[in-house]
Write an enzyme that holds these catalytic residues in place. Structure first.
Site, PDB file in Angstrom:
ATOM      1  N   ASP A 161       0.774  -1.230   0.000  1.00  0.00           N
ATOM      2  CA  ASP A 161       0.000   0.000   0.000  1.00  0.00           C
ATOM      3  C   ASP A 161       0.815   1.295   0.000  1.00  0.00           C
ATOM      4  O   ASP A 161       0.637   2.145  -0.845  1.00  0.00           O
ATOM      5  CB  ASP A 161      -0.934   0.022   1.221  1.00  0.00           C
ATOM      6  CG  ASP A 161      -1.775  -1.243   1.326  1.00  0.00           C
ATOM      7  OD1 ASP A 161      -1.495  -2.203   0.574  1.00  0.00           O
ATOM      8  OD2 ASP A 161      -2.697  -1.283   2.141  1.00  0.00           O
ATOM      9  N   GLU A 392       1.534  -9.294  11.776  1.00  0.00           N
ATOM     10  CA  GLU A 392       1.315  -8.931  10.370  1.00  0.00           C
ATOM     11  C   GLU A 392       2.660  -8.712   9.656  1.00  0.00           C
ATOM     12  O   GLU A 392       2.860  -9.122   8.535  1.00  0.00           O
ATOM     13  CB  GLU A 392       0.470  -7.648  10.323  1.00  0.00           C
ATOM     14  CG  GLU A 392       0.028  -7.221   8.949  1.00  0.00           C
ATOM     15  CD  GLU A 392      -0.889  -5.988   8.995  1.00  0.00           C
ATOM     16  OE1 GLU A 392      -1.044  -5.402  10.101  1.00  0.00           O
ATOM     17  OE2 GLU A 392      -1.448  -5.625   7.947  1.00  0.00           O
TER      18      GLU A 392
HETATM   19  C1  GLC Z   1      -2.834  -4.588   3.739  1.00  0.00           C
HETATM   20  C2  GLC Z   1      -1.643  -5.122   2.963  1.00  0.00           C
HETATM   21  C3  GLC Z   1      -2.123  -6.041   1.859  1.00  0.00           C
HETATM   22  C4  GLC Z   1      -2.960  -7.149   2.474  1.00  0.00           C
HETATM   23  C5  GLC Z   1      -4.084  -6.603   3.356  1.00  0.00           C
HETATM   24  C6  GLC Z   1      -4.780  -7.684   4.160  1.00  0.00           C
HETATM   25  O1  GLC Z   1      -3.652  -3.810   2.952  1.00  0.00           O
HETATM   26  O2  GLC Z   1      -0.875  -4.083   2.446  1.00  0.00           O
HETATM   27  O3  GLC Z   1      -1.047  -6.590   1.152  1.00  0.00           O
HETATM   28  O4  GLC Z   1      -3.493  -7.961   1.490  1.00  0.00           O
HETATM   29  O5  GLC Z   1      -3.565  -5.671   4.267  1.00  0.00           O
HETATM   30  O6  GLC Z   1      -3.871  -8.401   4.941  1.00  0.00           O
END
Ligand code: GLC
Length: 428
Positions: A161, A392
C-alpha cells in the site's frame, strides 16, 4: 517451540475461518483478501487439503465476468472496516473492491496440484479456465498498450500500500474535492505510527472514487486514471504465475492455451527491461504516464529470481544489493532498502519484513542457486515468528512484531515454509 507454534498457527487459521474462507485477521481486516487467501491455502494444505482448495474456490466465486479477481470480497458488511462495499459499489453476485491484487493464485494452485493426489488434480483442473481468464484480464487491462510490463491503477493493487515505489506518482494525484469527512477505521485498531499517513489516505480514496465514477470500466481506469505505475511486484509475480499456469496447461493437455501463455512470457521478458533503472542499478517502479522512475529499491525488486527474469548482469547487480541490504539489518528482507531516505522500520511497507514476500523471494533465490541468501532469509523468518509470534509484519532492525496480531498469512507461512526444516524453497 516448533510444536507450540505449529499448534498456534493451526488455531489462528481455524479462528479466522469464516466458513470456507479466511479473514487476514479479525477486526482490522474482516473480509476475504485475494492474495492473503491464496497464501492461506498453502497453510491449510499442511493439515486439511479440502479446506485449502475451498479457500481458493471461494475466492474465485467472486471473479468478475471479465476475468478480474478483486482484491477484497465483501461477503457481509462490517462497520469495522473502511472503505467498505458502500464506498466501492463494485462486484456482481458478491460485492467487492474494484481492482485486483498480486496474482499468486496460479502458482499456489500449481503447487497444490503437484503435491499429488487425484482430488488435487481434479480441483486444479476445474480452476484452470478461471485462472486463465484472470491472467488474460491482467495482460489486457494492466498492460493495455502491450509493452510487456504490468501496471497498477492503485497502490492497493500491488498489495504494498504505502511503498516508496508509489511516492512520485502519488504526489501527482490531485485529491478529489468531495471526499467529505470520512472516518478511517485502521488507526482505531493499530498505532497510527505504523499505518499510512492521512494525505496518502486521501489519495487512496481519490483513486477509488474515480474508478467508481467510471463504473469500474477497467480500460478507462488504466488509460485515463491519475495513477498507473509499472509495479515490479505484480510484474514479477504475474511472470511467475504465467510460468506456473503454463505447467498446468501442459499437464492438462491444453496446447492452444499453452501457446497463448508462452507469448505472454516472451513479451514480459522484453518488458522487464522497462523497469530496470540504470541510475540505481536495480529494478524499480516506473510511472507509466510520465516514464519517471522511482529510485527506491523495494523488496518487490528481489522477486526477479522468483519470476525467472532479468539478464545475467541485472541479476548479479540485484544480488549485490541484496547482500548490502541484508548486512544493514538484523532480519531480512526489509520491504525498503535501509539506505533510502524514506526507510522507516515500523511503518508498513516502508521497511518492515513481510513473511509472504520472504517466502517468494527465498524460493526464487534458492531456484537461482543463491542458497545461502535464501537460507538466511528463511532462518530469519523462522526466528522472528519463534520469538514474537504471528504478527502482520516485523521490524527488520529490532525484530519486533508489528501491526495486527494472529495474522492468517503469517501463520500459513509458518506452517508451509518458515517453520519447516529443510529446503528454503519448501511449500505445499
Ligand atoms: C494490507 C496489505 C495487503 C494485504 C491486506 C490484508 O492492505 O498491504 O497486502 O493484502 O492488508 O492483509
Amino acid at each position: 517451540m516448533q510444536a507450540v507454534r505449529d499448534r498456534e498457527a493451526i488455531e489462528i487459521l481455524k479462528a479466522n475461518d469464516r466458513g470456507g474462507y479466511t479473514v487476514p485477521t479479525s477486526r482490522l481486516y474482516p473480509y476475504q483478501w485475494n492474495w492473503d487467501s491464496v497464501f492461506v491455502a498453502l497453510g491449510f494444505h499442511t493439515f486439511d487439503k479440502d479446506r485449502a482448495w475451498r479457500e481458493i474456490e471461494m475466492l474465485f466465486e467472486g471473479q468478475w465476468d471479465d476475468g478480474m479477481v478483486p482484491h477484497i470480497l465483501f461477503r457481509r458488511d462490517d462497520p469495522d472496516y473502511f472503505p467498505g462495499p458502500s464506498v466501492w459499489r463494485a462486484g456482481g453476485a458478491i460485492q467487492s473492491s474494484g481492482h485486483s491484487q498480486p496474482p499468486v493464485a496460479a502458482s499456489v494452485v500449481c503447487a497444490l496440484v503437484e503435491a499429488g493426489g487425484e482430488e488435487g488434480e481434479r480441483r486444479g483442473r476445474s480452476l484452470f479456465d478461471k485462472l486463465l481468464a484472470y491472467h488474460r484480464w491482467f495482460h489486457r487491462h494492466r498492460d493495455p498498450h502491450g509493452k510487456g510490463v504490468i501496471g497498477v491503477v492503485h497502490p492497493w493493487e500491488s498489495g504494498r500500500d504505502n511503498s516508496a515505489d508509489w511516492d512520485n506518482a502519488m504526489r501527482q494525484v490531485r485529491i478529489a474535492p468531495d471526499l467529505g469527512n470520512y472516518q478511517r477505521r485502521d488507526t482505531a485498531h493499530v498505532d497510527a505510527d505504523q499505518r499510512p499517513k492521512q494525505a496518502e489516505y486521501d489519495r487512496f480514496l481519490t483513486l477509488v472514487t474515480f474508478g467508481r465514477d467510471q463504473g469500474w470500466n477497467q480500460d478507462t481506469i488504466a488509460r485515463e486514471g491519475q495513477f498507473f505505475v509499472a509495479d515490479p511486484g505484480n510484474h514479477f509475480i504475474l511472470m511467475r504465475a504465467d510460468r506456473d499456469l503454463l505447467r498446468l496447461a501442459e499437464r492438462f493437455g491444453k496446447t492452444v492455451e499453452a501457446d497463448e501463455i508462452r507469448a505472454w512470457l516472451t513479451a514480459s521478458e522484453v518488458g522487464t527491461n522497462l523497469i530496470w533503472n540504470d541510475d540505481v542499478s536495480a529494478f524499480c517502479a516506473r510511472d507509466l504516464r510520465s516514464g519517471q522512475f522511482s529510485d527506491a529499491i523495494s523488496s518487490a525488486a528481489a522477486l526477479v529470481f522468483y519470476a525467472g527474469a532479468g539478464s545475467e548482469e541485472q541479476r548479479a547487480l540485484m544480488i549485490d544489493h541484496l547482500h548490502r541490504i541484508m548486512d544493514n539489518v538484523a532480519f531480512g528482507l526489509p520491504s525498503l532498502d535501509p539506505d533510502h531516505a524514506r526507510f522507516e522500520p515500523k511503518r508498513y511497507w516502508l521497511g518492515p519484513v513481510w513473511m509472504v514476500m520472504n517466502f517468494m523471494i527465498a524460493r526464487g533465490l534458492a531456484e537461482a542457486g543463491q542458497v545461502a541468501l535464501a537460507e538466511q532469509i528463511k532462518a530469519g523468518s523462522r526466528q522472528l515468528i519463534e520469538e514474537q509470534g504471528f504478527y502482520e509484519y516485523f521490524d527488520p532492525v529490532t525484530g519486533e512484531g508489528c501491526g495486527g496480531g494472529d495474522f492468517s498469512w503469517t501463520a500459513a507461512m509458518w506452517l508451509a515454509w518458515a517453520g519447516r526444516h529443510g529446503e528454503a524453497a519448501e511449500a505445499a
